[in-house]
Design an enzyme around this catalytic site. Sequence first.
Site, mmCIF file in Angstrom:
data_model
loop_
_atom_site.group_PDB
_atom_site.id
_atom_site.type_symbol
_atom_site.label_atom_id
_atom_site.label_comp_id
_atom_site.label_asym_id
_atom_site.label_seq_id
_atom_site.Cartn_x
_atom_site.Cartn_y
_atom_site.Cartn_z
ATOM 1 C CB SER A 79 -0.873 -0.060 1.308
ATOM 2 O OG SER A 79 -1.906 -0.943 1.084
ATOM 3 C CG HIS A 120 -2.259 3.475 4.080
ATOM 4 N ND1 HIS A 120 -3.559 2.982 4.460
ATOM 5 C CD2 HIS A 120 -1.563 2.285 3.687
ATOM 6 C CE1 HIS A 120 -3.568 1.879 4.613
ATOM 7 N NE2 HIS A 120 -2.555 1.348 3.778
#
Length: 271
Positions: free
Chosen positions: A133, A185
């Site tokens: 991610s 993230h």
Amino acid sequence: MGRPLVFEILEKPVTSCFIGLCSAIWFYIQKNNIGYSHVGLSYETAVAGHHWRIITSAFSHISILHLVFNMSALWSLGVVEDMGSIGLGVQYYLHYTLVLVVLSGVLVLGIYHVLIQKFKLEYFRRVTAVGYSCVVFGWMTILSVKQPTSKLHLFGLLSLPISFAPFESLIFTSIIVPQASFIGHLSGIIVGYAIAWGLIHGMNNYWAVSMLGWIVLVSAFSLKKSGAYDFSFLEIESVTDSSLPSVRFIASGNGRTLQMSALPAAGVEIV
């Protein structure tokens, strides 16, 4: 009818290879019952010298849902490969994927360091992160700056304006998936903006190959030093100054060696 998948794959060869690699690693992890603690990145393991985990954690996924979500987003972001006219394209994609993998992992560790040392949040010492991610969020961010009219398609059902996708996805995943790594993230987004705004620039084939070479060397050295894998051709021996480790590559049969000295480097979350 939609276009045959084979044509889509031919238009996104690099993306297809990354998806295939992540899927193969997921299958290997499942088949061999490998846990996140064996491949994931944490502050504690990094301090112990497991620097190779920056790479293994990025390409490893533990659950099928985690894999499908990341690969679905990555497939949509593969349009970068066909954007050579605006300065992106296949080479740009390869070069800066390498940068995103390394720098987002390093930034995660840097943030953990501040939280642990400055704010005494010991919880982050053992938090283990795995997943692609960081790279996905980085490319969302780059595309939102370079091509803000694009859309991000997820699972073939959900379509998000790319200009808002990084922060929409950051909030969405933090709410829907409690184990999602907000720091991981966010690190991808920060590195993505640094690349898109030109703060990190100048990557070409020479620097990419050089960087890849150093990644292989450091990973092999840290694997050997940490005892995670035994490279029979790589030895670590003490020298006069015990603070300076020596690396020796031994060529079998001829007795010749190449030596190099180097200065020493001073829960689970899915990403």
